[in-house]
Design an enzyme around this catalytic site. Structure first.
Site, PDB file in Angstrom:
ATOM      1  N   PRO A 190       0.947  -0.833   0.337  1.00  0.00           N
ATOM      2  CA  PRO A 190       0.302  -0.261  -0.068  1.00  0.00           C
ATOM      3  C   PRO A 190       0.689   1.199  -0.220  1.00  0.00           C
ATOM      4  O   PRO A 190       1.756   1.320   0.786  1.00  0.00           O
ATOM      5  CB  PRO A 190      -0.897  -0.083   1.507  1.00  0.00           C
ATOM      6  CG  PRO A 190      -0.498  -1.326   1.903  1.00  0.00           C
ATOM      7  CD  PRO A 190       0.251  -2.255   1.685  1.00  0.00           C
ATOM      8  N   PRO A 191       0.196   2.759  -0.373  1.00  0.00           N
ATOM      9  CA  PRO A 191       1.092   3.428  -0.116  1.00  0.00           C
ATOM     10  C   PRO A 191       1.602   3.968   0.769  1.00  0.00           C
ATOM     11  O   PRO A 191       0.767   3.644   2.251  1.00  0.00           O
ATOM     12  CB  PRO A 191       0.022   4.299  -0.531  1.00  0.00           C
ATOM     13  CG  PRO A 191      -1.694   3.872  -1.347  1.00  0.00           C
ATOM     14  CD  PRO A 191      -1.170   2.581  -0.509  1.00  0.00           C
ATOM     15  N   GLY A 192       2.190   4.631   0.840  1.00  0.00           N
ATOM     16  CA  GLY A 192       3.231   4.933   2.220  1.00  0.00           C
ATOM     17  C   GLY A 192       3.989   4.041   3.778  1.00  0.00           C
ATOM     18  O   GLY A 192       4.101   3.937   4.367  1.00  0.00           O
ATOM     19  N   THR A 193       4.248   2.952   2.632  1.00  0.00           N
ATOM     20  CA  THR A 193       4.487   1.765   3.633  1.00  0.00           C
ATOM     21  C   THR A 193       6.515   1.933   3.237  1.00  0.00           C
ATOM     22  O   THR A 193       6.881   0.261   3.922  1.00  0.00           O
ATOM     23  CB  THR A 193       4.170   0.095   3.295  1.00  0.00           C
ATOM     24  OG1 THR A 193       3.927   0.543   1.846  1.00  0.00           O
ATOM     25  CG2 THR A 193       2.495  -0.198   3.898  1.00  0.00           C
ATOM     26  N   HIS A 410     -27.176  10.229  19.988  1.00  0.00           N
ATOM     27  CA  HIS A 410     -26.619   9.380  18.917  1.00  0.00           C
ATOM     28  C   HIS A 410     -25.029   9.150  19.251  1.00  0.00           C
ATOM     29  O   HIS A 410     -24.548   7.438  19.425  1.00  0.00           O
ATOM     30  CB  HIS A 410     -26.583   9.720  17.287  1.00  0.00           C
ATOM     31  CG  HIS A 410     -25.811   9.642  16.526  1.00  0.00           C
ATOM     32  ND1 HIS A 410     -27.444   8.864  15.474  1.00  0.00           N
ATOM     33  CD2 HIS A 410     -24.671   8.426  15.954  1.00  0.00           C
ATOM     34  CE1 HIS A 410     -26.667   8.765  14.585  1.00  0.00           C
ATOM     35  NE2 HIS A 410     -24.618   8.332  14.760  1.00  0.00           N
ATOM     36  N   GLU A 411     -24.120   9.701  19.472  1.00  0.00           N
ATOM     37  CA  GLU A 411     -22.835   9.012  19.746  1.00  0.00           C
ATOM     38  C   GLU A 411     -23.214   8.376  21.291  1.00  0.00           C
ATOM     39  O   GLU A 411     -22.095   6.672  21.699  1.00  0.00           O
ATOM     40  CB  GLU A 411     -22.016  10.086  19.787  1.00  0.00           C
ATOM     41  CG  GLU A 411     -21.661  10.687  18.794  1.00  0.00           C
ATOM     42  CD  GLU A 411     -21.141   9.930  17.601  1.00  0.00           C
ATOM     43  OE1 GLU A 411     -20.691   8.750  17.670  1.00  0.00           O
ATOM     44  OE2 GLU A 411     -21.208  10.358  16.515  1.00  0.00           O
ATOM     45  N   HIS A 414     -24.174   4.494  20.229  1.00  0.00           N
ATOM     46  CA  HIS A 414     -23.191   3.928  19.907  1.00  0.00           C
ATOM     47  C   HIS A 414     -22.375   3.376  20.318  1.00  0.00           C
ATOM     48  O   HIS A 414     -21.371   2.378  20.690  1.00  0.00           O
ATOM     49  CB  HIS A 414     -22.234   4.372  18.471  1.00  0.00           C
ATOM     50  CG  HIS A 414     -22.549   5.021  17.575  1.00  0.00           C
ATOM     51  ND1 HIS A 414     -23.195   4.153  16.272  1.00  0.00           N
ATOM     52  CD2 HIS A 414     -22.854   6.377  16.553  1.00  0.00           C
ATOM     53  CE1 HIS A 414     -23.587   4.455  15.775  1.00  0.00           C
ATOM     54  NE2 HIS A 414     -22.869   6.206  15.832  1.00  0.00           N
ATOM     55  N   ASP A 488     -23.475   4.804   8.361  1.00  0.00           N
ATOM     56  CA  ASP A 488     -23.220   4.343   9.502  1.00  0.00           C
ATOM     57  C   ASP A 488     -24.267   2.444   8.795  1.00  0.00           C
ATOM     58  O   ASP A 488     -24.069   2.280   8.494  1.00  0.00           O
ATOM     59  CB  ASP A 488     -24.808   4.096  10.698  1.00  0.00           C
ATOM     60  CG  ASP A 488     -23.350   5.533  11.661  1.00  0.00           C
ATOM     61  OD1 ASP A 488     -22.201   5.527  11.706  1.00  0.00           O
ATOM     62  OD2 ASP A 488     -24.085   6.131  12.214  1.00  0.00           O
TER      63      ASP A 488
END
Length: 589
Positions: A190-193, A410-411, A414, A488
């Site tokens: 992946p990018p940035g590895t 809401h939070e 969760h 969600d």
């Protein structure tokens, strides 16, 4: 060549134009002396400049002309004074012949110099490969300071390339036994590895010249230019043997060849063909190793990947917890720090690449500098992490009291479902501070890197995702559920769909594949399903069943713990952010 020729032509034209304009700016039309006297009489003249016998006249309407005094006109000055005309007299010194020649010949001299330089470039182009076909690779000659010790989080990849370093240092050791080092190494990840960093480290450890070029640097508008650049680059590399050629983003030029509109003779394919030919042209005495990097190995041409070309593949994945610790230590090494817990940083950054972690430490340093702090602490790292993951705080966003309460409920929904259901990842914190695209966030962190998952964990995640929507439904009713749960719903539906069509978790459908991502990437197969309408109908039913089942589970839990929901909402409105300890205290005390 055409581009350079055009450039020098434009420069020449501009120089001539400048001199011409300067000449034209001082240009005066010439008229006879009789008309000049008539203008004096009619009071049309504003100013006169006398230079010997030459008169330069500016009229009141700002037009200019010049004339010459044919005889010694004694009364001219009196006439001008009577008409209130401005008189300016210039003493004309004897002209300098050298200066006059220099001024008149300057455009010709400059043009000659420019064209001589251009002709010289044309003569040298065959030797130095200038213009379009020149080698664009950046060359680092044995001065790369990056070593393996500067890289962390990819220990397996480092072990795999160490023999390459040994071969470059002592090629005769392998050649005596008839051993051949791989011509090409393909780094996949992946990018940035750290693919580019690892390639530089190989050159740094080997102390050999390093040619760095991007795949897109080969491709130009004109057919044949890319192939010429490839030839020139390999020609130079052979002179510097042993050396390393690093081609970043090789998928830009190494994609699968096909007979398209251009009949397979386009610029990109010709460039790829030349790379393949050059790789086959190596002999055992030429110790040139080609390292290429890509995050899309699936699109590369099979001829590029066959044995004898890129015969070794090095996979560089996202770092695990141990790898993230090592990377963080490297980036914190030369920075002033205070009470930093590297274990917590590594644990709370799953999915971060090496580049992401470097950015995290850099952002925390910037935040510390803005606050005029002398050292980086965990507080600044947490703020930097929130900024990277969730976005910048929306300080200008005006949220009403009612909206803030809805976000808090809401939070809280969760968070409560996430805490009370099994197999969920631990909650790091919950916040109702708007960041990026979200108005609030419940942030989960896994105890370990999740390599595999299971049905219970997936269903738990679906219930947790619907926890926010259900909390709003219980408090405000179905008609007043906000649009805040759109993302969600999207994620939960995708999980349920994959459970049925990809992972075989449906009893009715069975462990069969009905969702082939590779086929869906092909535009011609988007509407070509490999199953009947009856199967499609059952897939839809099974997806709804999974969603409704876990929706009901989450709703039952929240109704049972309604007091905790109200309590957590109040705490969130008061403090805006709650950490794991504060959440546990609200739920379990």
């Amino acid at each position: 060549m055409i581009k350079n020729l055009t450039f020098w032509l434009i420069i020449t034209i501009l120089i001539i134009s400048v001199f011409k304009n300067n000449k034209n700016n001082n240009y005066y039309n010439e008229i006879n002396y009789s008309n000049f006297l008539l203008d004096i009489k009619n009071n049309k003249i504003k100013k006169i400049t006398i230079e010997g016998r030459e008169l330069k006249i500016i009229k009141k309407n700002n037009t200019k002309y010049k004339t010459y005094i044919p005889i010694n006109d004694i009364n001219l000055i009196d006439k001008l004074i009577k008409k209130n005309i401005i008189i300016e007299s210039i003493f004309r010194s004897k002209p300098n012949i050298l200066i006059s020649l220099l001024i008149s010949w300057t455009p010709i001299i400059l043009t000659t110099i420019i064209w001589s330089m251009f002709i010289k470039q044309i003569k040298n182009s065959s030797k130095n490969t200038l213009f379009f076909s020149r080698n664009k690779a950046k060359i680092f000659k044995k001065n790369i300071k990056i070593k393996f010790k500067n890289i962390a989080g990819c220990n397996e990849a480092k072990k795999e390339v160490k023999e390459i370093v040994e071969f470059l240092k002592n090629p005769k050791k392998f050649q005596k036994l008839g051993g051949k080092i791989p011509k090409g190494i393909l780094m996949i990840g992946p990018p940035g590895t750290g693919k580019t960093l690892l390639a530089k480290a190989i050159a740094g450890e080997s102390k050999v010249p390093f040619y760095n070029i991007s795949g897109s640097d080969f491709v130009e508008m004109f057919v044949g230019v890319g192939a010429s650049r490839v030839r020139n680059m390999f020609k130079e590399a052979k002179k510097k043997s042993p050396c390393i050629i690093f081609i970043d983003e090789i998928d830009a030029v190494g994609r699968k060849r096909s007979i398209g509109i251009s009949g397979g003779h386009d610029e990109r394919e010709q460039t790829l063909n030349q790379i393949l030919v050059e790789m086959d042209g190596f002999n055992t005495k030429q110790t040139i190793i080609i390292i290429a990097a890509t995050n899309r190995p699936d699109v590369l041409d099979p001829a590029l990947l066959r044995s004898g070309r890129f015969d070794r593949r090095v996979n560089i994945d996202l770092p695990d917890i141990k790898g993230r610790k090592e990377i963080i230590k490297i980036h914190l090494k030369k920075k002033p720090i205070k009470n930093i817990n590297i274990d917590i940083i590594a644990k709370t950054t799953p999915g971060f690449s090496g580049a992401d972690l470097a950015n995290l430490i850099n952002e925390s340093a910037l935040i510390s500098a803005q606050k005029n702090l002398k050292k980086i602490s965990m507080k600044e790292i947490e703020k930097a992490k929130d900024k990277i993951i969730m976005g910048v705080k929306k300080k200008s966003l005006i949220i009403t009291k009612k909206q803030k309460e809805s976000i808090a409920y809401h939070e809280s929904g969760h968070t409560i479902i996430g805490k009370l259901l099994p197999e969920n990842d631990p909650i790091h914190k919950v916040t109702i501070i708007p960041r990026g695209q979200s108005l609030g966030t419940t942030y989960f962190i896994p105890e370990n890197d999740n390599i595999l998952t299971n049905k219970i964990k997936l269903e738990t995640k679906i219930s947790t995702l619907y926890g926010g929507r259900i909390a709003e439904e219980i408090i405000y009713g179905k008609e007043y559920i906000s649009t805040g749960s759109s993302n969600d719903i999207k994620i939960a539906t995708l999980i349920a769909k994959n459970m049925v069509t990809k992972w075989g978790y449906s009893k009715k459908i069975g462990p069969l594949l009905y969702n082939n991502d590779e086929e869906n990437e092909n535009i011609n197969n988007i509407y070509n399903k490999n199953y009947s309408e009856y199967i499609q109908k059952n897939i839809d039913i099974e997806i709804r069943n999974i969603i409704y089942k876990n929706y009901k589970i989450a709703k039952k839990i929240l109704k049972k713990n309604i007091n905790i929901l109200h309590k957590m909402k109040n705490k969130l409105i008061k403090y805006e952010t709650l950490n794991n300890k504060e959440i546990n205290k609200i739920i379990f005390d």
